[in-house]
Design a protein around this motif. Sequence first.
Motif: not given
Lengths: 392, 160
Positions: B16, B18-19, B21-22, B25, B108, B129, B131, B133
């Motif tokens: 994924d 988005d995941d 990217m997170l 980061e 998830t 994972k 949620v 951050y």
Amino acid sequence: MSEAPLSPGEASAMELENIKRALDRSAIVAITDTRGVITSVNDKFCEISGYDRSELLGCTHKVVNSGFHPPEFFQSLWKTIAVGSVWEGEIKNRRKNGDDYWVHTTIVPFLDARGKPERYISIRFEITARKDAEVKTLEYARKLEQSNRDLENFASLAAHDLQEPLRKIQAFADRIAARDAERISEQGNVYLGKLLDASGRMRALISDLLTLARVSTHGGESKLINLGNAVFDALQDLELKIEETGARVVAIDLPEIRADPSQVRQLFLNLIGNALKFRHSARAPLIEIRAAHDLPGRVSVAVSDNGIGFDSRHADRIFKPFQRLHTRAEYEGTGIGLAVCQRIVERHGGTIRAEGHPHEGSVFHFTLPSALSPLPDESSHFPLRRKGSSHE
Amino acid sequence: MNDTPPPLRIVVAEDDPDDRMLLSEAFDECGLTTVSKEIVFVQNGEELLDCLRGRGPFNKSGAKGSSFDSPPLVLLDLNMPLMDGREALRAIKNSASLRCIPVVVLTTSSQEVDVDACYEQGASSFITKPVRYSDLVRMARQVKEYWLDIVKRPRHFDPS
């Protein structure tokens, strides 16, 4: 009508004649010798089987054999009547034109002076319509079950897919809050907080719906378990809360039952958890669990507490998903716990009901299969299947 | 010279974007960047195996063999298309050469996953994972420190 009165002999002969006539009108009657050779049939036999009398006399019942029953079936039949016992059962026969029909059959041996069978009389009633309806009903029930299963699977799949975007909403809202809190206005931060709250709540709701659906779709096998052990397991998970609240849980004479162990554990986890949650502020929680064998094949269980109770008006409502009697501010939770309990109990063929006494406490009554209950095959719920006569 | 520990290598298999990217980061904040090649992101099970074996797009030098001189740590998302996570885990643990690589499984929602099956298949650890951050960063830091510990260990162990 004035006639000369009948002699006792004539009277009983006429009586027999009347009975025979009544029998011939209502049932299919055949008489065979000890080898099974047909010596007499009534008109109804000919009518139903499609054979003339001349085609039946001197033959055995093989004439109407449909081939449906295995040889063992007839062997067992003969064994029974050969010793002089009455045999009763359902037989599928075949007409002359090839159509099959079902008859409910009773075969009675006529015994000689020594008590040995010298003739057999079979009395039959046609039940084809009933049998056909049975088959259709079973098929319909099976289809319904499958459709229900599909629906449940769909619900759980949908719930899972629904959770994904929600997770992203939470994750990125949180990311913004963490990274850009200073750059966003105070009000903006408040909104972000609400975004996070709402999406978190929705996730919990969907997760709970999933839990509810999975009671049916992911249920395990029923096993012989000790109810006390199931309660004990549930208490392990609630240890902290029990200590915190100074609660006492009393279990009295809990017997063996036949049920899905993890679901029964969940059932008690939810009920006892609720009892702890809705405790009365003025006293330590006291929870009692009692069991009784007052219904055949079932164990009746009662879980009672001394908590805040509830108005009995709501006794039915509380089992509906997400129906809560208090606001989120007063008590946390989504309101799925009792719906799960109900589904678990129903999956095991029982019902659950609640009694509420405001400010005094509540009692939850339900039944579970006892250790002696028949295996799931024969219960009225899951799965629907008939033992014995197969229809293939 | 033998004191310098080999560079930290973590391979993250996450489909994924988005995941990805997170996670990227989060690891960035712990000082692990893709620039330094200390952390590598792959998109599916097949890419993961290619990366571990130094095959296909991961064979930059043209020479045979993996670009890793010591086993990396693998973070594996279970739900991936094109050879899903479970299959990838099985492939790694069934391979004589790759079996030694520790695999941390990511998911998830713990509700949907058979945790026992993962451990039975050889997973070293299992993480849901987070949620939030901040929790994700904490997880990344823990993973990094765990792995740092492992790579710093002496190659030979002589208890005498």
